[in-house]
Motif scaffolding. Sequence first.
Motif, PDB file in Angstrom:
ATOM      1  N   TYR A   1       0.806  -1.235   0.000  1.00 36.66           N
ATOM      2  CA  TYR A   1       0.000   0.000   0.000  1.00 36.66           C
ATOM      3  C   TYR A   1       0.836   1.280   0.000  1.00 36.66           C
ATOM      4  N   LEU A   2       1.707   1.400   1.001  1.00 38.66           N
ATOM      5  CA  LEU A   2       2.345   2.702   1.200  1.00 38.66           C
ATOM      6  C   LEU A   2       3.275   3.075   0.053  1.00 38.66           C
ATOM      7  N   PHE A   3       4.083   2.132  -0.394  1.00 38.29           N
ATOM      8  CA  PHE A   3       5.032   2.434  -1.483  1.00 38.29           C
ATOM      9  C   PHE A   3       4.309   2.765  -2.797  1.00 38.29           C
ATOM     10  N   PRO A   4       3.396   1.923  -3.275  1.00 41.08           N
ATOM     11  CA  PRO A   4       2.758   2.281  -4.563  1.00 41.08           C
ATOM     12  C   PRO A   4       1.895   3.537  -4.473  1.00 41.08           C
ATOM     13  N   LEU A   5       1.192   3.709  -3.344  1.00 38.55           N
ATOM     14  CA  LEU A   5       0.344   4.906  -3.238  1.00 38.55           C
ATOM     15  C   LEU A   5       1.192   6.169  -3.033  1.00 38.55           C
ATOM     16  N   GLY A   6       2.284   6.026  -2.276  1.00 40.31           N
ATOM     17  CA  GLY A   6       3.193   7.161  -2.097  1.00 40.31           C
ATOM     18  C   GLY A   6       3.820   7.567  -3.419  1.00 40.31           C
ATOM     19  N   LEU A   7       4.260   6.557  -4.183  1.00 43.06           N
ATOM     20  CA  LEU A   7       4.863   6.829  -5.487  1.00 43.06           C
ATOM     21  C   LEU A   7       3.837   7.456  -6.435  1.00 43.06           C
ATOM     22  N   TYR A   8       2.613   6.963  -6.325  1.00 45.31           N
ATOM     23  CA  TYR A   8       1.522   7.513  -7.152  1.00 45.31           C
ATOM     24  C   TYR A   8       1.343   9.006  -6.869  1.00 45.31           C
ATOM     25  N   GLY A   9       1.309   9.360  -5.596  1.00 44.45           N
ATOM     26  CA  GLY A   9       1.133  10.760  -5.244  1.00 44.45           C
ATOM     27  C   GLY A   9       2.312  11.605  -5.711  1.00 44.45           C
ATOM     28  N   LEU A  10       3.505  11.056  -5.463  1.00 41.89           N
ATOM     29  CA  LEU A  10       4.727  11.792  -5.815  1.00 41.89           C
ATOM     30  C   LEU A  10       4.835  12.000  -7.327  1.00 41.89           C
ATOM     31  N   LEU A  11       4.686  10.898  -8.071  1.00 39.28           N
ATOM     32  CA  LEU A  11       4.813  10.999  -9.525  1.00 39.28           C
ATOM     33  C   LEU A  11       3.679  11.817 -10.121  1.00 39.28           C
TER      34      LEU A  11
ATOM     35  N   PHE B   1       2.265  14.434  -8.897  1.00 33.84           N
ATOM     36  CA  PHE B   1       2.582  15.865  -8.824  1.00 33.84           C
ATOM     37  C   PHE B   1       3.807  16.220  -9.678  1.00 33.84           C
ATOM     38  N   LEU B   2       4.835  15.363  -9.615  1.00 34.14           N
ATOM     39  CA  LEU B   2       6.077  15.689 -10.337  1.00 34.14           C
ATOM     40  C   LEU B   2       5.934  15.541 -11.850  1.00 34.14           C
ATOM     41  N   MET B   3       5.454  14.360 -12.261  1.00 29.59           N
ATOM     42  CA  MET B   3       5.422  14.059 -13.698  1.00 29.59           C
ATOM     43  C   MET B   3       4.397  14.920 -14.427  1.00 29.59           C
ATOM     44  N   ALA B   4       3.321  15.282 -13.734  1.00 23.87           N
ATOM     45  CA  ALA B   4       2.320  16.131 -14.379  1.00 23.87           C
ATOM     46  C   ALA B   4       2.938  17.475 -14.780  1.00 23.87           C
ATOM     47  N   GLU B   5       3.929  17.910 -13.977  1.00 23.71           N
ATOM     48  CA  GLU B   5       4.632  19.146 -14.289  1.00 23.71           C
ATOM     49  C   GLU B   5       5.689  18.934 -15.361  1.00 23.71           C
ATOM     50  N   LEU B   6       6.490  17.852 -15.186  1.00 21.55           N
ATOM     51  CA  LEU B   6       7.633  17.620 -16.079  1.00 21.55           C
ATOM     52  C   LEU B   6       7.224  17.060 -17.442  1.00 21.55           C
ATOM     53  N   ASN B   7       6.263  16.144 -17.432  1.00 19.35           N
ATOM     54  CA  ASN B   7       5.878  15.462 -18.659  1.00 19.35           C
ATOM     55  C   ASN B   7       4.358  15.319 -18.696  1.00 19.35           C
ATOM     56  N   PRO B   8       3.667  16.335 -19.201  1.00 21.74           N
ATOM     57  CA  PRO B   8       2.186  16.316 -19.185  1.00 21.74           C
ATOM     58  C   PRO B   8       1.600  15.086 -19.870  1.00 21.74           C
ATOM     59  N   ASP B   9       2.327  14.492 -20.834  1.00 22.31           N
ATOM     60  CA  ASP B   9       1.806  13.296 -21.524  1.00 22.31           C
ATOM     61  C   ASP B   9       1.661  12.109 -20.575  1.00 22.31           C
ATOM     62  N   PHE B  10       2.446  12.152 -19.475  1.00 23.59           N
ATOM     63  CA  PHE B  10       2.400  11.042 -18.515  1.00 23.59           C
ATOM     64  C   PHE B  10       0.993  10.858 -17.951  1.00 23.59           C
ATOM     65  N   VAL B  11       0.289  11.982 -17.815  1.00 26.39           N
ATOM     66  CA  VAL B  11      -1.056  11.933 -17.233  1.00 26.39           C
ATOM     67  C   VAL B  11      -1.975  11.019 -18.053  1.00 26.39           C
ATOM     68  N   GLU B  12      -1.738  10.996 -19.383  1.00 26.96           N
ATOM     69  CA  GLU B  12      -2.593  10.192 -20.271  1.00 26.96           C
ATOM     70  C   GLU B  12      -2.536   8.707 -19.904  1.00 26.96           C
ATOM     71  N   THR B  13      -1.363   8.258 -19.460  1.00 29.29           N
ATOM     72  CA  THR B  13      -1.192   6.825 -19.153  1.00 29.29           C
ATOM     73  C   THR B  13      -1.028   6.591 -17.642  1.00 29.29           C
ATOM     74  N   MET B  14      -1.372   7.599 -16.892  1.00 32.63           N
ATOM     75  CA  MET B  14      -1.077   7.533 -15.458  1.00 32.63           C
ATOM     76  C   MET B  14      -1.774   6.375 -14.744  1.00 32.63           C
ATOM     77  N   ILE B  15      -3.054   6.185 -15.008  1.00 33.59           N
ATOM     78  CA  ILE B  15      -3.796   5.150 -14.261  1.00 33.59           C
ATOM     79  C   ILE B  15      -3.212   3.761 -14.526  1.00 33.59           C
ATOM     80  N   PRO B  16      -3.092   3.326 -15.792  1.00 33.68           N
ATOM     81  CA  PRO B  16      -2.511   1.988 -15.992  1.00 33.68           C
ATOM     82  C   PRO B  16      -1.072   1.896 -15.497  1.00 33.68           C
TER      83      PRO B  16
END
Lengths: 269, 304
Positions: A26-36, A38-53
């Motif tokens: 739980y903690l590692f994947p959900l923590g990474l999810y939150g971190l990425l 916020f970070l990736m949405a800023e750095l690489n907006p395309d990441f959001v498109e595939t974020m859920i899978p």
Amino acid sequence: MNAFASHFSFEFRTGIRDKTLLLMNYLFPLGLYGLLGFLMAELNPDFVETMIPAMIIVAILSGTILSLPNPLVAAREAGIFRSYKINGVPAISILTMPALTTILHMVVVAVIITATAPLFFGAPAPVNWLGFILFFLLAAFAHAGLGMLISVISSSTRAVVLWSQLIFLPSMLIGGLMLPYSMLPDVLGKVGLLLPATHAMNVFQGLAQNQVAAFDPLWSVLILLAGGILSFALANYLFCWDSRNTTRRGHPALALVALLPYVVGVVLL
Amino acid sequence: MKDSVIMVKDFRKVYGDVVAVDGISFEVQHGEIFGLLGPNGAGKTSTLESLEGLRAPDGGSLRVMDIDPARESRKLRNLIGVQLQTSGLPDSMRVDEAMRFFAAYHGVAPAYHLLERLGLSEKMSAQYHMLSTGLQRRLSLAVALAHKPPVVLLDEPTAGLDVPSRNELHDLMHELQAAGTTIILATHDMAEAEKMADRVAILLRGRIAAAGTPRELTATGAGLTKVSARTEGTSLSEPSLNFPGVSQQAFKDEYAIYYSTDPGSTVSAIIAHIQAQGDTLIDLRVERPSLEERFLEITGAGGA
């Protein structure tokens, strides 16, 4: 309470009681999810498109490859399997119960990610919901099979770390999770085809998200299914009750057969 | 004549170049407590684990209630209860959960009364790793007995237990025996074996060095009975005294100690000597050889 329910209940609770399992499930994947998120949405907006899978596959990798094998090897080393054998607990239950309960933990994590990612990060929700659920289960099945196989062939908990990282790190780097598969150089792309994460991502994108798949996703479905079945079958075949993990029916190298569908994928795709 | 519940014939177990068990044979009768004794590496655990179906024999044959443990391990599961030397339960498993878990695999209702009987009722919610070694052993035993097996195999069951817990376990073993349960008890504790076992076999380097009832075993040794005497005066302090049947003597804590093959004659002669010297006897003790002394004699000599 019958044996299945009792065993399932115990394994599921262990996934929460055990601090290491709680962290990895739980903690590692959900923590990474939150971190990425916020970070990736800023750095690489395309990441959001595939974020859920992508984040769901990270959770599957964490639960099945990093977390699942270690307690099994530790239990074997502590002689717990011997107690199980004497009391009639079959090998198939020892292998499948942790896999099933880990998948259930992953379902919880996947629900949290799928429900919150559109709200917090504007990630697109799946289009084909039934396919999304089925492909989630397929990806979890294929990865859990590899996790089982790692637990069966590892001579010690230290060896588990080695084998697990051999799958986890390349999956994160070249499995199409952080960077689109199409951006990888040809050679790395071919190596990526050896990883279940690559095929899981391809299936999610092509068949659940209605996005452009890197290659025919139906091949990925077949490869994940065959890889999962082979992994579980080999794990059951190579399973050893002995705490020293020495008396088994076949050589541990036989586990490589589980990679056969992925190798076929490298040749065909 | 009682039925043989366990039959071991010419059993042999080999690990690489090491012969752990070298062709031993014994039988255990219905309702008997059979002690398996021996120093570390004598082959006790290999024998027990082969009877439990955990290891396949390399020679000879084993039968538990007419079942071959190596070939028919599934049939064996509900017939035997096993307490392993290392308890082996998952760290995060709770006491009540362990009972439910194993009872479910045996297809019986959880035996919570056993947890109560073994002093675990206050610890129902405790996880296995939080229990003391003694409580872990007791839980392991409770789980082993939950399905009321007709055969129980106990490997060092009292290791790590305090005196009251040991006595309680011994009482439980007697109750099981009274109910017709056959028990194999592997132990290092000679006093326990002498107290509990109807018959014992002493294993040494993979062979049976001696077997029989504890009384038979102690009687067939060198047979030295210990006679200790303490007097007011110094009538026994002379080392050159020669009493009948005495082969060794020593002095310890104001006692003159004589090891005799003929304790009756020795005691008579000691008393006569004290009276003749005008001395007064304060204390006189006669102790027959213990199983432990016989065990040390056998294992020290390398065989009977």
